[in-house]
Design an enzyme around this catalytic site. Structure first.
Site, PDB file in Angstrom:
ATOM      1  N   HIS A   1      88.903  46.103 -14.087  1.00  0.00           N
ATOM      2  CA  HIS A   1      90.479  47.163 -15.680  1.00  0.00           C
ATOM      3  C   HIS A   1      89.744  46.178 -16.879  1.00  0.00           C
ATOM      4  CE1 HIS A   1      92.127  43.332 -14.142  1.00  0.00           C
ATOM      5  NE2 HIS A   1      92.298  42.575 -15.585  1.00  0.00           N
TER       6      HIS A   1
ATOM      7  N   ASP B   1      89.455  47.432  -7.936  1.00  0.00           N
ATOM      8  CA  ASP B   1      89.436  46.365  -9.184  1.00  0.00           C
ATOM      9  C   ASP B   1      88.029  45.248  -9.069  1.00  0.00           C
ATOM     10  OD1 ASP B   1      90.173  45.818 -11.598  1.00  0.00           O
ATOM     11  OD2 ASP B   1      91.771  44.203 -10.784  1.00  0.00           O
TER      12      ASP B   1
ATOM     13  N   SER C   1      91.576  37.320 -15.858  1.00  0.00           N
ATOM     14  CA  SER C   1      90.493  38.757 -14.853  1.00  0.00           C
ATOM     15  C   SER C   1      89.731  38.631 -15.330  1.00  0.00           C
ATOM     16  CB  SER C   1      92.000  39.739 -16.010  1.00  0.00           C
ATOM     17  OG  SER C   1      92.969  39.710 -16.108  1.00  0.00           O
TER      18      SER C   1
END
Length: 689
Positions: free
Chosen positions: A475, A529, A632
């Site tokens: 992402h 992910d 992230s």
């Protein structure tokens, strides 16, 4: 006083050569005077002898004709001396004495002393030229072979195949100029086995094809030549000449030399000389052509094919250098070459040498160095080393290389491939020692997390796993094919980033299992992910930059509950949205159920509606220590269970969480190792635009 004067009459008479003539003593037929000496030189044309005869002879008689006499001389030789009275023996002939002289000149001398008791009237003589047989008249034969008499002379002649020498008396044989070119044959002296000619020189030549040497074989009984004199000189001789080689001269009864004469030449001259004395049966011999040999060793450090005890003209061999040696022609090396035995007894390509193989300078490597070997020739050794402690050999035992026989530097493990220095992974230059357990963690140094990658847009993190590869969450790079990244800086202030290494993305690889959604849709499925970023240029490792290790695929790399992992980043803390200085924290692994039970910040979002899979790790606690927005893609680093020394591998990647400061979801990297390695291998080489 009366003086009586006595005089003697001495006369000398010469006349041109005539065919006949008369000679009379002084006052003939009257009494000859006392004390007289008179001579007559008689000459007839050349080629004739003289017939001298007396028809009257009346001279004082004395012992040995010592008083008065008539003397006949020829060339200093006395033919006769006469005195006394002679009468004819044959009533039909008036001749009282005659001489046949085989020469064209003679001298008649008349002498008288001072007194005679009686009246002597002297002599009357006549001469006439007569033909002589020169061929039989002399003790020594005038011709060596055939004598031919004619009126007034003679001439010599020779048998067939002979010729008359310039002296017109001796014959020689015309035995020069014979050339033998057949590979085998027989040569013999003229007339063999009959006596050879005298006063001759015979020159023969054997001329074979180049590359063959003449070999002569002789039997002792086939040789009989006039023997040497008392001083050892051969009056007649046989001599062999082959270039600088001389065999002989030979003479005698029975061949005195070696019965086999091996020359080193394709041409042989045979010289046979004779004098004018004794002649014998001569000689004969056989010859044949023997291929000229070449020496067995052309060059050292080689072996030959085919292997033979002897190599001769036109033989071709393949010469192969032994291991570690090669033939260099120009700039090209070869393990073998061909050589031909030539007509001169030398090998072609004889200047070529098997010399030690030169491996040249060892190939340099990135992130390492190679020792300068003492030599680059066959058998030499060199060693490679890496820039420790940030790089190490990819393969154990790949440090030492030796110069092999094929001209390559060879390692027992890698063969001819040069070693590769790879970045040492999972080992921070300074371990992270913080024990703080507050929301947001504690300030860290980049040396604690040298694998940390900063993404400036979007604000996120990633993990360096190789000099060309960055691992992050899908992402983070979704919709961003050219993310801007930095490594090596604790601070992400723009002024500080100028000292960091800026990374340029070449290509982004998002896991094919990642679900692509419209940006307007709230994502509830973070399965798969994970993404890879291929860098255009390699990253230089050091104390502030180093990769983290990938996990193994065994169950040992599924971190159990309560195992502590390290997280780092520039994400949101409890006091501000993002930080500019790197922060780090330790988090325990928790059951996935803990993450399912958490409530989100937004009460309107039902956490139970989110997708939870085995591709996820739950980590954290309820004590305020957690990853958050801006972290992230960063690594959840766990110590490798198979290593004795602290070494970290990327167990997870920061993916999502219901609420910062509690439990968070991390992508389980172990489940993607095969995809990661396959992608890295397939796209290992940088693309060329």
């Amino acid at each position: 006083m009366w003086c009586i004067v006595l005089f003697s009459l001495v006369a000398w008479v010469y006349a041109e050569p005539t065919m006949y003539g008369e000679i009379l003593s002084p006052n003939y037929p009257q009494v000859y005077p006392n004390e007289v000496e008179k001579s007559w030189d008689i000459e007839v044309p050349a080629g004739y002898g003289i017939h001298l005869y007396f028809t009257h002879l009346d001279i004082e008689l004395s012992e040995n004709c010592s008083y008065d006499s008539v003397q006949i001389m020829s060339g200093g030789h006395e033919e006769g001396k006469l005195c006394g009275r002679r009468t004819n023996k044959n009533s039909n002939s008036p001749v009282v004495k005659e001489f046949h002289i085989p020469y064209s000149k003679l001298q008649v001398i008349f002498r008288s002393d001072f007194s005679n008791e009686e009246r002597f009237t002297g002599f009357a003589a006549y001469y006439v030229a007569e033909d002589i047989d020169e061929c039989t008249a002399f003790a020594d034969a005038p011709c060596s072979h055939f004598c031919n008499n004619f009126l007034g002379g003679y001439f010599c002649s020779c048998p067939p195949e002979y010729f008359l020498h310039e002296d017109k008396k001796n014959c020689g044989v015309n035995c020069s100029g014979n050339v033998f070119t057949t590979m085998t044959g027989e040569v013999e002296s003229p007339n063999y086995p009959s006596p050879y000619p005298e006063s001759s020189r015979c020159d023969y030549q054997i001329q074979l094809e180049e590359g063959f040497r003449v070999v002569v074989t002789m039997r002792r009984e086939d040789f009989d030549v006039e023997p040497a004199d008392s001083e050892g000189h051969c009056p007649d001789s046989l001599l062999f000449v082959a270039g600088d080689q001389h065999f002989g001269p030979y003479c005698g009864n029975g061949f005195p030399g070696p019965l086999t004469i091996e020359t080193q030449s394709s041409a042989l001259n045979i010289i046979f000389q004779t004098d004018g004395s004794e002649q014998r049966k001569g000689w004969k011999f056989r010859y044949h052509g023997d291929p000229i040999p070449c020496p067995k060793e052309v060059t050292a450090n080689s072996f030959w094919e085919p292997e033979r005890a002897k190599y001769v003209f036109r033989d071709v061999v393949k010469i192969t250098c032994v291991d570690g040696f090669e033939v260099v022609q120009g700039s090209v090396g070869s393990p073998s070459f061909y050589s031909t035995c030539q007509s001169n007894g030398k090998w072609s390509n004889s200047k070529l040498r098997c010399q030690p193989v030169d491996c040249g300078a060892p190939e340099p490597i990135q992130h390492g160095r190679v020792e300068d070997p003492e030599s680059t020739l066959f058998g030499s050794i060199t060693r490679y080393s890496c820039e420790m402690p940030y790089y190490s050999m990819e393969c154990e035992g790949s440090e030492v290389y030796h110069c092999s026989g094929n001209g390559s530097w060879v390692n027992k493990v890698l063969g001819i491939e040069p070693p590769k220095c790879i970045a040492v992974c999972g080992t921070p230059s300074e371990p992270f020692r913080s024990t703080q357990r507050i929301f947001g963690g504690s300030i860290a140094k980049i040396e604690n997390f040298p694998w940390q990658v900063f993404f400036s847009n979007p604000w996120a993190g990633g993990a360096l796993i190789d000099e060309y590869w960055v691992l992050t969450a899908a992402h983070v790079v979704e919709g961003n094919d050219i993310p801007v990244m930095y490594v090596g800086s604790s601070s992400v202030v723009t002024s500080q980033l100028s000292n960091a290494q800026m990374l340029t993305a070449e290509r982004v690889f998002i896991h094919p299992g990642w679900e692509v959604l419209d940006p307007s849709i709230t994502r509830k499925n973070f399965d798969n992910d994970i993404a890879l970023v291929r860098l255009r240029d390699p990253v230089k490792m050091g104390p502030k930059v180093a990769p983290i290790c990938l996990p193994g695929t065994s169950s040992e790399y599924d971190p159990p509950e309560n195992v502590l992992g390290l997280i780092s980043g520039w994400g949101r803390t409890n006091v501000k949205s993002h930080v500019i200085k790197l922060r780090g924290a330790k988090l325990p692994v928790a059951p996935l159920s803990k993450c399912r039970e958490m409530k989100g910040v937004n009460p309107g979002i039902d956490i139970s509606s989110f997708v939870f899979t085995e591709n996820m790790i739950c980590a954290g606690n309820d004590k305020g220590v957690d990853s958050c927005d801006g972290d992230s893609g960063g690594a959840f680093a766990v110590q490798d269970p198979k290593e004795n020394k602290p070494k970290f591998y990327v167990a997870g990647l920061v993916s999502w969480g219901p609420q910062c400061g509690t439990y968070g979801i991390y992508t389980r990297v172990k489940n993607y190792v095969d995809w990661i390695r396959k992608t890295m291998q397939e796209y290992s080489a940088p693309s060329v635009d």
